[in-house]
Design a protein around this motif. Structure first.
Motif, PDB file in Angstrom:
ATOM      1  N   ARG A   1     -13.625 -25.428  91.998  1.00 37.39           N
ATOM      2  CA  ARG A   1     -14.217 -25.461  90.463  1.00 37.39           C
ATOM      3  C   ARG A   1     -13.471 -26.634  89.574  1.00 37.39           C
ATOM      4  NH1 ARG A   1     -11.258 -20.574  87.490  1.00 37.39           N
ATOM      5  NH2 ARG A   1     -12.175 -21.938  85.684  1.00 37.39           N
ATOM      6  N   SER A   2     -12.853 -27.572  90.051  1.00 36.59           N
ATOM      7  CA  SER A   2     -12.049 -28.477  89.298  1.00 36.59           C
ATOM      8  C   SER A   2     -12.183 -29.928  89.469  1.00 36.59           C
ATOM      9  CB  SER A   2     -10.667 -28.095  89.066  1.00 36.59           C
ATOM     10  OG  SER A   2      -9.961 -27.993  90.072  1.00 36.59           O
ATOM     11  N   ASP A   3     -13.315 -30.294  90.323  1.00 36.28           N
ATOM     12  CA  ASP A   3     -13.411 -31.687  90.622  1.00 36.28           C
ATOM     13  C   ASP A   3     -14.672 -32.155  90.251  1.00 36.28           C
ATOM     14  OD1 ASP A   3     -14.963 -30.243  92.312  1.00 36.28           O
ATOM     15  OD2 ASP A   3     -14.070 -31.289  94.205  1.00 36.28           O
ATOM     16  N   GLY A   4     -15.274 -31.533  89.164  1.00 40.07           N
ATOM     17  CA  GLY A   4     -16.437 -32.030  88.733  1.00 40.07           C
ATOM     18  C   GLY A   4     -16.824 -33.543  87.941  1.00 40.07           C
TER      19      GLY A   4
ATOM     20  N   VAL B   1     -25.246 -27.275  85.921  1.00 40.85           N
ATOM     21  CA  VAL B   1     -24.722 -25.896  86.397  1.00 40.85           C
ATOM     22  C   VAL B   1     -24.168 -26.255  87.815  1.00 40.85           C
ATOM     23  CG1 VAL B   1     -26.816 -24.756  85.446  1.00 40.85           C
ATOM     24  CG2 VAL B   1     -26.844 -25.607  87.878  1.00 40.85           C
ATOM     25  N   GLY B   2     -23.043 -25.516  87.968  1.00 42.45           N
ATOM     26  CA  GLY B   2     -22.277 -25.682  89.044  1.00 42.45           C
ATOM     27  C   GLY B   2     -21.539 -24.299  89.504  1.00 42.45           C
ATOM     28  N   ASN B   3     -20.362 -24.703  90.238  1.00 43.75           N
ATOM     29  CA  ASN B   3     -19.472 -23.563  90.809  1.00 43.75           C
ATOM     30  C   ASN B   3     -19.030 -22.445  89.575  1.00 43.75           C
ATOM     31  OD1 ASN B   3     -20.151 -24.443  93.116  1.00 43.75           O
ATOM     32  ND2 ASN B   3     -17.959 -25.377  93.574  1.00 43.75           N
ATOM     33  N   ASP B   4     -18.453 -21.437  90.144  1.00 40.80           N
ATOM     34  CA  ASP B   4     -17.852 -20.492  88.988  1.00 40.80           C
ATOM     35  C   ASP B   4     -18.977 -20.058  88.076  1.00 40.80           C
ATOM     36  OD1 ASP B   4     -15.717 -19.616  90.337  1.00 40.80           O
ATOM     37  OD2 ASP B   4     -14.449 -20.708  88.893  1.00 40.80           O
ATOM     38  N   GLY B   5     -20.533 -20.194  88.056  1.00 36.72           N
ATOM     39  CA  GLY B   5     -21.269 -19.893  87.336  1.00 36.72           C
ATOM     40  C   GLY B   5     -21.116 -20.936  85.929  1.00 36.72           C
ATOM     41  N   THR B   6     -20.644 -22.094  86.267  1.00 38.57           N
ATOM     42  CA  THR B   6     -20.648 -22.955  85.224  1.00 38.57           C
ATOM     43  C   THR B   6     -21.896 -23.403  84.718  1.00 38.57           C
ATOM     44  OG1 THR B   6     -18.563 -23.706  86.030  1.00 38.57           O
ATOM     45  CG2 THR B   6     -19.808 -25.380  84.553  1.00 38.57           C
ATOM     46  N   ILE B   7     -22.142 -23.311  83.472  1.00 34.69           N
ATOM     47  CA  ILE B   7     -23.373 -23.914  82.719  1.00 34.69           C
ATOM     48  C   ILE B   7     -22.803 -24.897  81.641  1.00 34.69           C
ATOM     49  CG2 ILE B   7     -25.669 -23.393  81.451  1.00 34.69           C
ATOM     50  CD1 ILE B   7     -25.745 -20.881  83.036  1.00 34.69           C
ATOM     51  N   LEU B   8     -23.294 -25.911  81.520  1.00 36.59           N
ATOM     52  CA  LEU B   8     -23.070 -26.896  80.478  1.00 36.59           C
ATOM     53  C   LEU B   8     -24.151 -27.516  79.849  1.00 36.59           C
ATOM     54  CD1 LEU B   8     -20.315 -29.434  82.110  1.00 36.59           C
ATOM     55  CD2 LEU B   8     -19.947 -27.108  81.115  1.00 36.59           C
ATOM     56  N   ARG B   9     -24.265 -27.690  78.488  1.00 30.07           N
ATOM     57  CA  ARG B   9     -25.357 -28.203  77.767  1.00 30.07           C
ATOM     58  C   ARG B   9     -25.190 -29.361  76.861  1.00 30.07           C
ATOM     59  NH1 ARG B   9     -27.518 -27.373  72.516  1.00 30.07           N
ATOM     60  NH2 ARG B   9     -29.734 -27.485  72.244  1.00 30.07           N
ATOM     61  N   HIS B  10     -25.886 -30.236  77.087  1.00 26.86           N
ATOM     62  CA  HIS B  10     -25.626 -31.699  76.437  1.00 26.86           C
ATOM     63  C   HIS B  10     -26.408 -31.398  75.057  1.00 26.86           C
ATOM     64  CE1 HIS B  10     -25.634 -35.995  75.442  1.00 26.86           C
ATOM     65  NE2 HIS B  10     -24.165 -35.754  75.884  1.00 26.86           N
ATOM     66  N   ASN B  11     -25.959 -31.620  73.820  1.00 30.08           N
ATOM     67  CA  ASN B  11     -26.506 -31.375  72.702  1.00 30.08           C
ATOM     68  C   ASN B  11     -27.038 -32.608  71.979  1.00 30.08           C
ATOM     69  OD1 ASN B  11     -24.473 -32.797  71.597  1.00 30.08           O
ATOM     70  ND2 ASN B  11     -23.428 -30.815  70.585  1.00 30.08           N
TER      71      ASN B  11
ATOM     72  N   ALA C   1     -20.854 -16.685  90.033  1.00 29.56           N
ATOM     73  CA  ALA C   1     -21.609 -17.107  91.070  1.00 29.56           C
ATOM     74  C   ALA C   1     -21.620 -18.582  91.135  1.00 29.56           C
ATOM     75  CB  ALA C   1     -22.842 -16.517  91.384  1.00 29.56           C
ATOM     76  N   PRO C   2     -21.672 -19.347  92.348  1.00 29.52           N
ATOM     77  CA  PRO C   2     -21.968 -20.727  92.221  1.00 29.52           C
ATOM     78  C   PRO C   2     -23.243 -21.004  91.955  1.00 29.52           C
ATOM     79  CG  PRO C   2     -20.646 -20.082  94.115  1.00 29.52           C
ATOM     80  CD  PRO C   2     -21.057 -18.919  93.621  1.00 29.52           C
ATOM     81  N   LEU C   3     -23.691 -21.772  90.924  1.00 31.18           N
ATOM     82  CA  LEU C   3     -25.131 -22.046  90.445  1.00 31.18           C
ATOM     83  C   LEU C   3     -25.780 -23.387  91.153  1.00 31.18           C
ATOM     84  CD1 LEU C   3     -24.942 -20.860  86.629  1.00 31.18           C
ATOM     85  CD2 LEU C   3     -25.812 -19.382  88.630  1.00 31.18           C
ATOM     86  N   ASN C   4     -26.613 -23.378  92.022  1.00 36.82           N
ATOM     87  CA  ASN C   4     -27.104 -24.589  92.562  1.00 36.82           C
ATOM     88  C   ASN C   4     -28.209 -25.341  91.945  1.00 36.82           C
ATOM     89  OD1 ASN C   4     -25.155 -23.706  94.530  1.00 36.82           O
ATOM     90  ND2 ASN C   4     -26.693 -22.277  95.364  1.00 36.82           N
TER      91      ASN C   4
ATOM     92  N   VAL D   1     -35.232 -21.709  80.226  1.00 36.25           N
ATOM     93  CA  VAL D   1     -34.674 -22.226  81.413  1.00 36.25           C
ATOM     94  C   VAL D   1     -34.004 -21.309  82.553  1.00 36.25           C
ATOM     95  CG1 VAL D   1     -32.698 -24.194  81.762  1.00 36.25           C
ATOM     96  CG2 VAL D   1     -34.022 -24.171  79.756  1.00 36.25           C
ATOM     97  N   PHE D   2     -34.002 -21.503  83.905  1.00 40.11           N
ATOM     98  CA  PHE D   2     -33.504 -20.905  84.774  1.00 40.11           C
ATOM     99  C   PHE D   2     -32.446 -21.504  85.690  1.00 40.11           C
ATOM    100  CE2 PHE D   2     -37.538 -19.101  83.802  1.00 40.11           C
ATOM    101  CZ  PHE D   2     -37.467 -17.708  84.102  1.00 40.11           C
ATOM    102  N   ALA D   3     -31.370 -20.998  85.928  1.00 41.84           N
ATOM    103  CA  ALA D   3     -30.322 -21.338  86.889  1.00 41.84           C
ATOM    104  C   ALA D   3     -30.257 -20.318  88.039  1.00 41.84           C
ATOM    105  CB  ALA D   3     -29.084 -21.277  85.962  1.00 41.84           C
ATOM    106  N   VAL D   4     -30.119 -20.917  89.226  1.00 37.50           N
ATOM    107  CA  VAL D   4     -30.034 -20.101  90.343  1.00 37.50           C
ATOM    108  C   VAL D   4     -29.010 -20.419  91.383  1.00 37.50           C
ATOM    109  CG1 VAL D   4     -32.787 -19.785  90.354  1.00 37.50           C
ATOM    110  CG2 VAL D   4     -31.620 -21.582  91.947  1.00 37.50           C
ATOM    111  N   GLY D   5     -28.422 -19.285  92.080  1.00 37.78           N
ATOM    112  CA  GLY D   5     -27.328 -19.652  92.744  1.00 37.78           C
ATOM    113  C   GLY D   5     -27.060 -18.827  93.790  1.00 37.78           C
ATOM    114  N   ASP D   6     -25.920 -18.678  94.319  1.00 37.68           N
ATOM    115  CA  ASP D   6     -25.272 -17.813  95.531  1.00 37.68           C
ATOM    116  C   ASP D   6     -25.612 -16.335  95.193  1.00 37.68           C
ATOM    117  OD1 ASP D   6     -24.865 -20.311  96.718  1.00 37.68           O
ATOM    118  OD2 ASP D   6     -22.701 -19.854  96.820  1.00 37.68           O
ATOM    119  N   TYR D   7     -25.804 -15.654  96.257  1.00 35.46           N
ATOM    120  CA  TYR D   7     -25.934 -14.156  96.097  1.00 35.46           C
ATOM    121  C   TYR D   7     -27.016 -13.561  95.483  1.00 35.46           C
ATOM    122  CZ  TYR D   7     -20.878 -15.343  96.605  1.00 35.46           C
ATOM    123  OH  TYR D   7     -19.808 -15.890  96.964  1.00 35.46           O
ATOM    124  N   GLY D   8     -28.195 -14.485  95.545  1.00 37.47           N
ATOM    125  CA  GLY D   8     -29.432 -14.387  95.006  1.00 37.47           C
ATOM    126  C   GLY D   8     -29.273 -14.351  93.326  1.00 37.47           C
TER     127      GLY D   8
END
Length: 499
Positions: A127-130, A165-175, A188-191, A201-208
């Motif tokens: 979760r900490s090498d983005g 989007v990324g691991n641990d359900g991370t969602i960032l937005r650039h304004n 959940a990891p978002l892929n 806007v849709f984000a999809v990831g692990d575990y459906g």
């Protein structure tokens, strides 16, 4: 299977020969005869409309994503900080001072491109090498990834609305200036992330996992009744009327909302077992409601006055002005008010009519059972050819060439000014109400809390936060009110883009 490419021709999917045995991870193109796919070992294949051929690239690092602005300005990113650019002739490496893997690339224009990644694109738990890097048309520079969150995909609609989007359900937005951490409701990891506009806007990831950002807020409103509410009309977000049946052995209800009193019950002389179904007004001091006793109740700003308008139940009412009002109901009943009296019209049907709505005095539509659709041209009512036999409950439109009707089994039909056709609705639930603010902002509601939105491209499901039976919807600009069973009233507000 490696090197797999499948093609959809509008009817079915079929495999194509890729001429590689490497795993392919991303595809992008500018036209049917100009497509690129990238994958392991620096693989890049190009499609010219006839066949896929390999293209040379160095270094031979695995490529994870590809995107471009034009046929001669294409970027591919991958492991070990790899970025390569295609100028229409050759692929050449770009300078970037990082060894981290880049998992996704996307941009707005040639001078505003983003790539995101992490230490390993295959690791769904770190979760900490983005990393986030940005290209300004000349060089790539690093941006703050907020707590170095691992990121897997990037997409946006404008410089002020870019999502990563990324691991641990991370969602960032650039304004447009900096990156902000958004609430995603999942760990959940978002892929992947994609959408049709900033508030869809849709984000999809692990575990459906699927997370949807719709730029909206939904709040239940306290009401003084448990009655089922069948109709709603508003003259603005601060003047709203809702109608329905009785509760606790009382009779039909009309509720009124204003900022000073909230929701309160209006004093009407309803008969025993009477249900008030339809409501419409030209303004907040000239409101009409209809009942299953064939009555029309008129509010003049001070009191409700009752008139017997038909022998059959009246389910809906609408008008183009104070002297041109229509009400429809059972056995094909249509009555018209000319400013002085109500008179029966020839509807040319005996089918139950559920709703009436129009654009003006010469473009009025009524819908009902067995897919019945009628049109009034200012002179007479004429049956229209309907593409469905399902009962239609509600009708609304934004123009003469953009009218929607909804009904049983998730039915949505649309009129383009020439003919009615069915639309995919993404639900099989009964739909009871439809309303919108324009051709790219239409809502439909129905049973089990069904809440759909049409953005001009497709119908998408929204989370209504309830399983209530919705019966109708109406609104004003960005605020809509949804009514239903047991006194349910929800206020939906389209807000600024936040997750």
């Amino acid at each position: 299977m490696t090197g797999t490419i499948v093609h959809y021709n509008g009817h079915e999917w079929a495999p194509q020969e890729s001429h590689t045995n490497r795993s392919l991870r991303s595809v992008w193109g500018t036209a049917p005869n100009n497509l690129f796919a990238v994958g392991d070992g620096g693989t890049i294949v190009h499609y010219d409309g006839h066949e896929w051929t390999s293209q040379r690239v160095s270094p031979h690092r695995s490529l994870r994503s590809i995107w471009g602005t034009a046929p001669n300005n294409v970027f591919a990113v991958g492991d070990g900080g790899t970025i390569v650019r295609y100028d229409g002739h050759d692929w050449a490496p770009q300078n970037l001072d990082t060894a981290k893997s880049l998992c996704s690339v996307w941009g707005i224009d040639p001078a505003n491109i983003f790539a995101v990644g992490s230490g390993d694109c295959e690791d769904h738990h770190n979760r900490s090498d983005g990393i986030i890097v940005h290209y300004d048309g000349h060089r790539w520079t690093s941006q703050d990834a907020i707590e170095h969150r691992s990121l897997r995909s990037v997409w946006g609609t404008a410089s002020s609305s870019v999502f990563a989007v990324g691991n641990d359900g991370t969602i960032l937005r650039h304004n447009g200036h900096n990156w902000e951490l958004q609430f995603s409701s999942t760990y959940a990891p978002l892929n992947g992330v994609w959408g049709s506009r900033p508030d869809s806007v849709f984000a999809v990831g692990d575990y459906g996992t699927i997370v949807h950002h719709d730029g909206q807020s939904m709040e239940p409103m306290e009401t003084p009744t448990n009655a089922w509410l069948y109709g709603v009309w508003t003259d603005g977000p601060n003047e709203v009327f809702a109608v329905g049946d009785g509760d606790y052995n009382t009779y039909g209800k009309i509720l009124h909302y204003d900022t000073s009193q909230g929701w309160h019950i209006e004093n009407i002389e309803a008969s025993a077992d009477e249900i008030v179904y339809g409501i419409w007004g030209s303004d907040s001091n000239n409101v009409y409601a209809t009942s299953d006793f064939g009555a029309v109740l008129h509010y003049n700003g001070e009191a409700w006055i009752r008139t017997k308008a038909a022998d059959n139940a009246l389910f809906s009412i609408w008008g183009s002005d104070r002297a041109n009002i229509f009400a429809v109901g059972g056995n094909g009943t249509v009555v018209h008010y000319d400013g002085e009296r109500w008179r029966l019209m020839d509807s040319r049907t005996t089918k139950k009519l559920s709703d009436v709505w129009g654009l003006d005095a010469t473009h009025v539509f009524a819908v009902g059972e067995n897919g019945t659709i009628l049109h009034y041209d200012g002179e007479e009512w004429t049956p229209m050819r309907s593409p469905t036999s399902e009962i239609l409950f509600d009708v609304w439109g934004s123009s003469r060439a953009n009218v929607f009707a909804v009904g049983d089994a998730g039915t949505i039909v649309r009129y383009d000014g020439t003919s009615w056709t069915t639309m995919p609705s993404s639900t099989s639930q009964r739909l009871r109400g439809v309303w919108g603010t324009g051709p790219e902002d239409v809502f439909a509601v129905g049973v089990n809390g069904t809440f759909l939105h049409y953005d001009g491209i497709s119908w998408l499901k929204f989370n209504s936060t309830t399983s209530a039976y919705f019966l109708n919807i109406w609104g004003y600009e960005g605020t809509s009110f949804i009514v239903g069973e047991a006194g349910t009233i929800l206020r939906h507000v389209q807000a600024a883009s936040t997750l």
